[in-house]
Scaffold this motif. Structure first.
Motif, mmCIF file in Angstrom:
data_model
loop_
_atom_site.group_PDB
_atom_site.id
_atom_site.type_symbol
_atom_site.label_atom_id
_atom_site.label_comp_id
_atom_site.label_asym_id
_atom_site.label_seq_id
_atom_site.Cartn_x
_atom_site.Cartn_y
_atom_site.Cartn_z
ATOM 1 N N SER A 1 -20.426 17.939 36.110
ATOM 2 C CA SER A 1 -21.056 19.362 36.433
ATOM 3 C C SER A 1 -22.417 19.243 35.948
ATOM 4 O O SER A 1 -23.163 18.313 35.321
ATOM 5 N N CYS A 2 -23.382 20.228 36.806
ATOM 6 C CA CYS A 2 -24.872 20.190 36.491
ATOM 7 C C CYS A 2 -24.783 20.682 34.942
ATOM 8 O O CYS A 2 -24.077 21.297 34.526
ATOM 9 N N LEU A 3 -26.002 20.521 34.608
ATOM 10 C CA LEU A 3 -26.468 21.357 33.038
ATOM 11 C C LEU A 3 -26.140 22.616 33.171
ATOM 12 O O LEU A 3 -26.042 23.330 32.073
ATOM 13 N N ASP A 4 -26.550 23.382 34.040
ATOM 14 C CA ASP A 4 -26.374 24.838 34.564
ATOM 15 C C ASP A 4 -25.618 25.578 33.582
ATOM 16 O O ASP A 4 -24.561 25.492 33.660
ATOM 17 N N SER A 5 -26.153 26.632 32.898
ATOM 18 C CA SER A 5 -25.369 27.216 31.657
ATOM 19 C C SER A 5 -24.678 28.336 32.554
ATOM 20 O O SER A 5 -23.605 29.031 31.845
ATOM 21 N N VAL B 1 -17.274 25.419 32.938
ATOM 22 C CA VAL B 1 -16.614 24.587 33.752
ATOM 23 C C VAL B 1 -14.948 24.595 33.489
ATOM 24 O O VAL B 1 -14.184 24.946 34.329
ATOM 25 N N VAL C 1 -15.408 16.823 30.627
ATOM 26 C CA VAL C 1 -16.683 17.537 31.399
ATOM 27 C C VAL C 1 -17.818 16.684 30.999
ATOM 28 O O VAL C 1 -18.364 16.580 29.498
ATOM 29 N N ARG D 1 -22.001 16.636 31.636
ATOM 30 C CA ARG D 1 -23.070 17.326 32.202
ATOM 31 C C ARG D 1 -24.292 16.729 32.285
ATOM 32 O O ARG D 1 -24.745 16.170 31.628
ATOM 33 N N ASN E 1 -25.962 16.729 38.509
ATOM 34 C CA ASN E 1 -24.810 16.014 38.515
ATOM 35 C C ASN E 1 -24.929 14.892 39.277
ATOM 36 O O ASN E 1 -24.087 14.408 40.206
ATOM 37 N N CYS F 1 -29.231 25.438 42.854
ATOM 38 C CA CYS F 1 -29.312 24.373 41.802
ATOM 39 C C CYS F 1 -30.970 24.171 41.465
ATOM 40 O O CYS F 1 -31.785 23.920 42.258
#
Length: 228
Positions: free
Chosen positions: A78-82, A86, A99, A101, A105, A135
């Protein structure tokens, strides 16, 4: 089984919910899973997330049951996005998912090694590269942002931007959501291709039908994952 209870307040009334205690997946149960069954499980879990029907779990019990081993179903990059929780996005509990991050990604040596551990050593059946709408890393790559170590990080995404820009006639900045979406999708495709190219172990496992490597785009407005 735990006797713990969760109390929620709704319209001024207390509602008591007894968590559903799901046993942690065992090695035997994991070995019976197929890549397709795991993908279906992720899709069904995402449907529950979107409809706000997440499974009530007793995490305390699950923690204790997972102490001596882990046999997750899938590896999610996954992207780091908070804003993307996930495990909740796929309605999964402790011990269900690996997972990883990183902003944008993409894969590097460390993430590839982690994926190889997750699949070859620990038995996961699916690798899902999960990008998302709006993103920040993709937008920064489009605008060719220069800032500290972010500059080097964005070089992993810039080739996608440059390739798409060559044939795209519209606005090629982060303010164009259509272009941002295109880069997001093609960045996921590039990551999947990089996994196959840079990890002979995972490529062979996929060719032998032991795993599937897939992509998905998370819609920030609805929570829905569009499986690619």
């Amino acid at each position: 089984m735990s006797d713990s209870k969760l109390t929620l307040q709704y319209n001024g009334k207390n509602i008591v919910i007894k968590p559903l205690v799901e046993k942690v997946l065992t090695a035997e149960e994991q070995s019976k899973l197929t890549p397709d069954s795991v993908i279906n499980s992720l899709k069904e879990g995402n449907d529950r997330f979107v409809s706000n029907d997440l499974t009530a779990r007793d995490h305390t019990v699950q923690i204790r049951k997972s102490t001596n081993g882990q046999y997750p179903k899938a590896v999610i990059l996954s992207c780091l996005d908070s804003r993307i929780p996930v495990e909740d996005v796929f309605d999964k509990g402790i011990g269900d998912l690996f997972v990883a991050r990183v902003a944008g990604n993409f894969v590097n040596e460390d993430i590839l090694g982690s994926m190889e551990f997750g699949c070859k050593v620990a038995g996961s059946k699916v690798i899902l590269v999960l990008g998302h709408e709006h993103c920040g890393a993709v937008k920064a790559a489009i605008d060719d942002v220069k800032l500290g170590n972010i500059t080097a990080m964005l070089t992993k995404i810039r080739p996608v931007v440059e390739k798409l820009s060559a044939d795209y006639d519209g606005d090629k900045t982060s303010s164009n959501e259509k272009f941002v979406h295109m880069v997001c999708e093609h960045n996921i495709i590039k990551t999947i291709n990089d996994i196959r190219e840079k990890s002979p172990i995972l490529k062979e496992m996929e060719e032998d039908g032991e795993i599937k490597i897939i992509g998905g785009v998370y819609d920030m407005d609805t929570g829905k994952v569009d499986f690619m």
